[in-house]
Design an enzyme around this catalytic site. Sequence first.
Site, PDB file in Angstrom:
ATOM      1  N   ASP A   1     -13.499 -52.296  33.963  1.00 28.90           N
ATOM      2  CA  ASP A   1     -12.871 -51.386  34.912  1.00 28.90           C
ATOM      3  C   ASP A   1     -11.967 -50.419  34.158  1.00 28.90           C
ATOM      4  O   ASP A   1     -11.350 -50.820  33.179  1.00 28.90           O
ATOM      5  CB  ASP A   1     -11.986 -52.229  35.849  1.00 28.90           C
ATOM      6  CG  ASP A   1     -12.210 -51.932  37.305  1.00 28.90           C
ATOM      7  OD1 ASP A   1     -13.310 -51.479  37.644  1.00 28.90           O
ATOM      8  OD2 ASP A   1     -11.279 -52.153  38.100  1.00 28.90           O
TER       9      ASP A   1
ATOM     10  N   TYR B   1      -8.505 -48.458  33.364  1.00 29.67           N
ATOM     11  CA  TYR B   1      -7.089 -48.735  33.631  1.00 29.67           C
ATOM     12  C   TYR B   1      -6.670 -47.973  34.890  1.00 29.67           C
ATOM     13  O   TYR B   1      -7.144 -46.865  35.135  1.00 29.67           O
ATOM     14  CB  TYR B   1      -6.225 -48.286  32.463  1.00 29.67           C
ATOM     15  CG  TYR B   1      -6.516 -49.007  31.158  1.00 29.67           C
ATOM     16  CD1 TYR B   1      -6.278 -50.374  31.031  1.00 29.67           C
ATOM     17  CD2 TYR B   1      -7.000 -48.317  30.048  1.00 29.67           C
ATOM     18  CE1 TYR B   1      -6.531 -51.042  29.837  1.00 29.67           C
ATOM     19  CE2 TYR B   1      -7.253 -48.974  28.845  1.00 29.67           C
ATOM     20  CZ  TYR B   1      -7.019 -50.334  28.742  1.00 29.67           C
ATOM     21  OH  TYR B   1      -7.261 -50.980  27.558  1.00 29.67           O
TER      22      TYR B   1
ATOM     23  N   PHE C   1     -11.363 -49.620  27.077  1.00 27.83           N
ATOM     24  CA  PHE C   1     -10.258 -50.146  26.264  1.00 27.83           C
ATOM     25  C   PHE C   1      -9.323 -49.075  25.706  1.00 27.83           C
ATOM     26  O   PHE C   1      -8.289 -49.397  25.134  1.00 27.83           O
ATOM     27  CB  PHE C   1     -10.776 -51.038  25.113  1.00 27.83           C
ATOM     28  CG  PHE C   1     -11.457 -52.282  25.586  1.00 27.83           C
ATOM     29  CD1 PHE C   1     -10.720 -53.389  25.986  1.00 27.83           C
ATOM     30  CD2 PHE C   1     -12.840 -52.352  25.665  1.00 27.83           C
ATOM     31  CE1 PHE C   1     -11.332 -54.535  26.455  1.00 27.83           C
ATOM     32  CE2 PHE C   1     -13.473 -53.511  26.131  1.00 27.83           C
ATOM     33  CZ  PHE C   1     -12.713 -54.597  26.522  1.00 27.83           C
TER      34      PHE C   1
ATOM     35  N   HIS D   1     -12.588 -62.640  25.689  1.00 28.98           N
ATOM     36  CA  HIS D   1     -12.018 -61.311  25.919  1.00 28.98           C
ATOM     37  C   HIS D   1     -10.701 -61.165  25.144  1.00 28.98           C
ATOM     38  O   HIS D   1      -9.978 -62.148  24.975  1.00 28.98           O
ATOM     39  CB  HIS D   1     -11.764 -61.141  27.426  1.00 28.98           C
ATOM     40  CG  HIS D   1     -11.525 -59.735  27.855  1.00 28.98           C
ATOM     41  ND1 HIS D   1     -10.292 -59.126  27.745  1.00 28.98           N
ATOM     42  CD2 HIS D   1     -12.362 -58.807  28.393  1.00 28.98           C
ATOM     43  CE1 HIS D   1     -10.376 -57.886  28.198  1.00 28.98           C
ATOM     44  NE2 HIS D   1     -11.629 -57.667  28.600  1.00 28.98           N
TER      45      HIS D   1
END
Length: 224
Positions: A66, A68, A79, A189
């Site tokens: 998703d 931010y 990221f 993760h």
Amino acid sequence: MAVELESSWLEVLKDEFDQPYMKELKAFLLSEKQKGFTIFPKSADIFNAFKHTPFDKVKVVILGQDPYHGVNQAHGLSFSVQKGITPPPSLKNIYKELSDEFPDFKIPTHGDLTSWADQGVLLLNATLTVRANTAGSHQNKGWEQFTDQVIRALSAKKTGLVFILWGNYAKQKETLIDQSKHFIIKSAHPSPFSAYSGFFGSKPFSKTNQILAQEGKQPINWQV
């Protein structure tokens, strides 16, 4: 939603924009705006990953989930955050792993990973938009169908790509990838909740460069 897809991607994905799910997705995004919600990233940045990493230049895929959802964070690369914004915890852990893998890696003060994208690292989120301050708000509206098709197209039409899958969500995409033609690197993760459960020490970046070198491709300069 204006679709400004880089030409090599448009050639590969042009049929997707006529699909019913894409029309429903456009209608959903329009309704979000009409209701007065702010959407991140801004329209011009939604397809940034494709703009910076043309189809014929892709060497590595790093899959996120998703965008931010804070102000000025998301800019269309998984990221990554815009310059001037403090790197989020997952990205700080990515930098920590890089500094452990490469002794000369200097931990940056910013979180802009555009230099990776420009070298052939497709920084792809499964969902390309989000409502401000509401994580996961645009999931299951059609984006995943689109980005799954992106992964399928890369798998079918290219060879020797490195897919980096962090966390259970990304690992589910493994079924879309032809492992007889491509390489998969997977681990926990980099989130603070799971980084110590298999992300730290997994060496995804040096492993990626080893594979690229074996494939006769230029390794990635991970310093940003």
